[in-house]
Design an enzyme around this catalytic site. Sequence first.
Site, short mmCIF file in Angstrom:
data_model
loop_
_atom_site.label_atom_id
_atom_site.label_comp_id
_atom_site.label_asym_id
_atom_site.label_seq_id
_atom_site.Cartn_x
_atom_site.Cartn_y
_atom_site.Cartn_z
N TYR A 1 -2.71 -0.82 10.24
CA TYR A 1 -2.64 -1.06 8.80
C TYR A 1 -1.26 -0.64 8.26
O TYR A 1 -0.61 -1.40 7.53
CB TYR A 1 -3.75 -0.27 8.09
CG TYR A 1 -3.82 -0.53 6.60
CD1 TYR A 1 -4.33 -1.72 6.11
CD2 TYR A 1 -3.37 0.42 5.69
CE1 TYR A 1 -4.39 -1.96 4.74
CE2 TYR A 1 -3.43 0.19 4.32
CZ TYR A 1 -3.94 -1.00 3.85
OH TYR A 1 -4.00 -1.23 2.50
N SER B 1 0.87 -1.18 0.00
CA SER B 1 0.00 0.00 0.00
C SER B 1 0.90 1.22 0.00
O SER B 1 2.06 1.14 0.39
CB SER B 1 -0.86 0.01 1.26
OG SER B 1 -1.49 1.25 1.45
N LYS C 1 1.58 -3.01 6.54
CA LYS C 1 2.02 -2.81 5.15
C LYS C 1 3.52 -2.48 5.09
O LYS C 1 4.21 -2.88 4.14
CB LYS C 1 1.17 -1.73 4.48
CG LYS C 1 -0.28 -2.17 4.27
CD LYS C 1 -0.38 -3.41 3.37
CE LYS C 1 -1.80 -3.81 3.05
NZ LYS C 1 -1.89 -4.93 2.10
N1 LIG Z 1 -8.53 -0.11 -1.88
C1 LIG Z 1 -7.49 0.64 -1.63
O1 LIG Z 1 -7.55 1.89 -1.68
C2 LIG Z 1 -6.17 0.01 -1.28
C3 LIG Z 1 -5.06 0.86 -1.10
C4 LIG Z 1 -3.85 0.30 -0.78
C5 LIG Z 1 -3.72 -1.07 -0.65
N2 LIG Z 1 -4.80 -1.87 -0.82
C6 LIG Z 1 -4.59 -3.31 -0.66
O2 LIG Z 1 -5.13 -4.00 -1.76
C7 LIG Z 1 -5.45 -5.34 -1.37
C8 LIG Z 1 -6.84 -5.68 -1.86
O3 LIG Z 1 -7.77 -4.86 -1.16
P1 LIG Z 1 -9.11 -4.28 -1.82
O4 LIG Z 1 -9.04 -2.81 -1.70
O5 LIG Z 1 -9.33 -4.90 -3.12
O6 LIG Z 1 -10.16 -4.76 -0.71
P2 LIG Z 1 -11.44 -5.71 -0.80
O7 LIG Z 1 -11.96 -5.73 0.60
O8 LIG Z 1 -12.33 -5.27 -1.88
O9 LIG Z 1 -10.82 -7.13 -1.17
C9 LIG Z 1 -10.01 -7.84 -0.27
C10 LIG Z 1 -10.31 -9.33 -0.42
O10 LIG Z 1 -9.45 -10.05 0.49
C11 LIG Z 1 -10.22 -11.08 1.08
N3 LIG Z 1 -9.63 -11.51 2.34
C12 LIG Z 1 -9.57 -10.82 3.51
N4 LIG Z 1 -8.99 -11.57 4.45
C13 LIG Z 1 -8.69 -12.77 3.87
C14 LIG Z 1 -8.10 -13.96 4.34
N5 LIG Z 1 -7.71 -14.10 5.62
N6 LIG Z 1 -7.91 -14.98 3.47
C15 LIG Z 1 -8.32 -14.85 2.19
N7 LIG Z 1 -8.91 -13.76 1.69
C16 LIG Z 1 -9.09 -12.73 2.53
C17 LIG Z 1 -11.60 -10.49 1.26
O11 LIG Z 1 -12.60 -11.50 1.43
C18 LIG Z 1 -11.76 -9.69 -0.02
O12 LIG Z 1 -12.35 -10.47 -1.03
C19 LIG Z 1 -5.28 -5.39 0.15
O13 LIG Z 1 -4.04 -5.98 0.46
C20 LIG Z 1 -5.30 -3.94 0.53
O14 LIG Z 1 -4.63 -3.69 1.74
C21 LIG Z 1 -6.03 -1.37 -1.13
#
Ligand SMILES: NC(=O)c1ccc[n+]([C@@H]2O[C@H](COP(=O)([O-])OP(=O)(O)OC[C@H]3O[C@@H](n4cnc5c(N)ncnc54)[C@H](O)[C@@H]3O)[C@@H](O)[C@H]2O)c1
Length: 272
Positions: free
Chosen positions: A161, A148, A165
């Site tokens: 968080y 992230s 990260k």
């Molecule tokens: N959305 C943002 O702005 C953003 C920014 C920086 C980083 N991220 C990172 O991107 C990645 C994806 O996040 P997203 O934004 O798509 O969120 P999201 O919540 O839409 O998707 C995350 C997915 O991970 C799954 N998950 C959670 N815990 C789990 C586990 N223990 N085992 C298996 N699956 C699990 C959830 O069921 C979900 O389907 C994450 O690592 C998040 O930290 C997102």
Amino acid sequence: MTAFELRDLAGTTAVVTGAASGIGAAIARLAAELGMRVVLADFDVDRLDEVARGIAATGAEALAVRCDVTDPDDVERLAATAYEAFGPVRLLVNNAGIEGTGRLWELSPDTFGRVMDVNVSGVFHGIRTFVPRMLAAGTAAHIVNTASIGAVTTVPAQATYCASKHAALALTECLAIELAAERAPISVAALLPGPVHTAIYETAEADGAAGTAARERMETYLRENGVTPQDAAQTMFDGLAAGDFWIFTHPERADELLRNRAERLTGHLTPG
Ligand SMILES: NC(=O)c1ccc[n+]([C@@H]2O[C@H](COP(=O)([O-])OP(=O)(O)OC[C@H]3O[C@@H](n4cnc5c(N)ncnc54)[C@H](O)[C@@H]3O)[C@@H](O)[C@H]2O)c1
């Protein structure tokens, strides 16, 4: 890392964790569009099946595997299933991640532990389970860990968080160095998304009033300012093909934050 053409991925296998939603689902769909066989992993089986069915309906090969990335046995089963069904894995995206908001002294041990477990241990289990198989196969492979922008900065009410990260990024950097030292044909990259419009804050634990306020603020912020998960997925594949280690979805904002951090570190200034 060496650059390659995205079309070289056609006919090879991708494994994506957290593939039931958001960035992971978009990466899985794009991998399938590139002609890859896709193994989708998540613990939310209903949504996972729906995403996998959508991909299969396009004529691509997609396999949904229930997997909690915090459970090493689940991750082992994921790898065994993927290799048995589709052969050597060319691309592993350790993407599953969760948010947890709250001031540090108001965070519950449960929230702290859960965020660290998914965001750090989940990545570790992916690495320790897949890398030996990739090394044994001896063919080109790529590992992308979703960190992230929070991996290179610090944000109030998001300490757990950010800490998770920062740790996931450190694991990724160390992995790149260790594999390079082995001259392994495995590239390593860190995906560092800025705001992407996904469900991440809808499912986040929020502790205390500051945590609830931060979750609401961020949910609105992502809805109004986030890029689409499809854009984030495209950025990831473009970065991968270019041979980049650092793959930022918001490179200008990242540069600002990195400059600020470097100035504070080298100037021995307090955080802010
Ligand atoms: N959305 C943002 O702005 C953003 C920014 C920086 C980083 N991220 C990172 O991107 C990645 C994806 O996040 P997203 O934004 O798509 O969120 P999201 O919540 O839409 O998707 C995350 C997915 O991970 C799954 N998950 C959670 N815990 C789990 C586990 N223990 N085992 C298996 N699956 C699990 C959830 O069921 C979900 O389907 C994450 O690592 C998040 O930290 C997102």
